[in-house]
Scaffold this motif. Structure first.
Motif, PDB file in Angstrom:
ATOM      1  N   ILE A  49       1.657  10.369   9.802  1.00 39.99           N
ATOM      2  CA  ILE A  49       2.765  10.850  10.110  1.00 39.99           C
ATOM      3  C   ILE A  49       4.056  10.637   8.769  1.00 39.99           C
ATOM      4  N   ASP A  50       3.936   9.565   8.148  1.00 44.53           N
ATOM      5  CA  ASP A  50       4.685   9.449   7.027  1.00 44.53           C
ATOM      6  C   ASP A  50       4.545  10.338   5.965  1.00 44.53           C
ATOM      7  N   GLU A  51       3.210  10.594   5.725  1.00 49.30           N
ATOM      8  CA  GLU A  51       2.732  11.336   4.599  1.00 49.30           C
ATOM      9  C   GLU A  51       3.206  12.693   4.651  1.00 49.30           C
ATOM     10  N   PHE A  52       2.988  13.138   6.285  1.00 50.39           N
ATOM     11  CA  PHE A  52       3.373  14.557   6.587  1.00 50.39           C
ATOM     12  C   PHE A  52       4.719  14.837   6.267  1.00 50.39           C
ATOM     13  N   LEU A  53       5.579  13.896   6.701  1.00 49.07           N
ATOM     14  CA  LEU A  53       7.137  13.728   6.520  1.00 49.07           C
ATOM     15  C   LEU A  53       7.376  13.991   4.866  1.00 49.07           C
ATOM     16  N   ALA A  54       6.744  13.276   4.244  1.00 51.61           N
ATOM     17  CA  ALA A  54       6.869  13.197   2.893  1.00 51.61           C
ATOM     18  C   ALA A  54       6.523  14.782   2.198  1.00 51.61           C
ATOM     19  N   PHE A  55       5.386  15.299   2.979  1.00 47.77           N
ATOM     20  CA  PHE A  55       4.833  16.550   2.418  1.00 47.77           C
ATOM     21  C   PHE A  55       6.012  17.752   2.903  1.00 47.77           C
ATOM     22  N   LEU A  56       6.634  17.461   3.924  1.00 51.23           N
ATOM     23  CA  LEU A  56       7.640  18.273   4.356  1.00 51.23           C
ATOM     24  C   LEU A  56       8.879  18.411   3.406  1.00 51.23           C
ATOM     25  N   LYS A  57       9.151  17.204   2.868  1.00 50.04           N
ATOM     26  CA  LYS A  57      10.310  16.945   1.933  1.00 50.04           C
ATOM     27  C   LYS A  57       9.983  17.314   0.723  1.00 50.04           C
ATOM     28  N   SER A  58       8.688  17.385   0.179  1.00 49.51           N
ATOM     29  CA  SER A  58       8.267  17.534  -1.205  1.00 49.51           C
ATOM     30  C   SER A  58       8.633  19.122  -1.393  1.00 49.51           C
ATOM     31  N   ASP A  59       8.656  19.968  -0.308  1.00 54.26           N
ATOM     32  CA  ASP A  59       8.993  21.351  -0.383  1.00 54.26           C
ATOM     33  C   ASP A  59      10.292  21.617  -1.316  1.00 54.26           C
ATOM     34  N   ASN A  60      10.789  20.548  -1.760  1.00 51.45           N
ATOM     35  CA  ASN A  60      12.319  20.789  -2.208  1.00 51.45           C
ATOM     36  C   ASN A  60      13.149  21.926  -1.960  1.00 51.45           C
ATOM     37  N   SER A  61      12.975  22.353  -0.728  1.00 54.74           N
ATOM     38  CA  SER A  61      14.055  23.382   0.031  1.00 54.74           C
ATOM     39  C   SER A  61      14.710  22.561   0.924  1.00 54.74           C
ATOM     40  N   SER A  62      15.628  23.273   1.468  1.00 51.44           N
ATOM     41  CA  SER A  62      16.545  22.797   2.506  1.00 51.44           C
ATOM     42  C   SER A  62      15.957  23.409   3.854  1.00 51.44           C
ATOM     43  N   GLU A  63      15.069  24.043   3.912  1.00 51.32           N
ATOM     44  CA  GLU A  63      14.434  24.730   5.013  1.00 51.32           C
ATOM     45  C   GLU A  63      13.388  23.712   5.837  1.00 51.32           C
ATOM     46  N   HIS A  64      13.552  22.562   6.087  1.00 50.75           N
ATOM     47  CA  HIS A  64      12.326  21.806   6.589  1.00 50.75           C
ATOM     48  C   HIS A  64      12.609  21.867   8.165  1.00 50.75           C
ATOM     49  N   VAL A  65      13.872  22.191   8.820  1.00 52.16           N
ATOM     50  CA  VAL A  65      13.633  22.523  10.232  1.00 52.16           C
ATOM     51  C   VAL A  65      12.994  24.172  10.417  1.00 52.16           C
TER      52      VAL A  65
END
Length: 84
Positions: A8-24
């Motif tokens: 789960i932590d790795e998945f959250l890091a993956f979401l954040k690594s997108d370098n965008s503000s579109e996580h939602v």
């Protein structure tokens, strides 16, 4: 289906690594289409499938889930929500 905290932590890091503000938007997309989650996150993918199925059974959309999450309801308040 269980998912360990590390994945789960790795998945959250993956979401954040997108370098965008579109996580939602990504989370909403994955709730609506869990098959789009990279295969590297198989157990997280399973959790999203469960969430998607539960929402469908309740007659809710991914957007409804987001709105409920933003409310920060107590358990008592949540139980008092009208059922569909």
């Amino acid at each position: 289906m269980s998912s360990d905290g590390k994945e789960i932590d790795e998945f959250l890091a993956f979401l954040k690594s997108d370098n965008s503000s579109e996580h939602v938007d990504l989370v909403l997309k994955y709730v609506e289409n869990p098959q789009e989650i990279p295969k590297d996150y198989a157990s997280v993918r399973g959790l999203f499938f469960q969430i998607s199925e539960e929402l469908g059974e309740l007659g809710l959309t991914a957007q409804d889930l987001l709105q409920l999450a933003m409310l920060n309801l107590t358990q008592h308040q949540f139980r008092r929500l009208p059922q569909h």
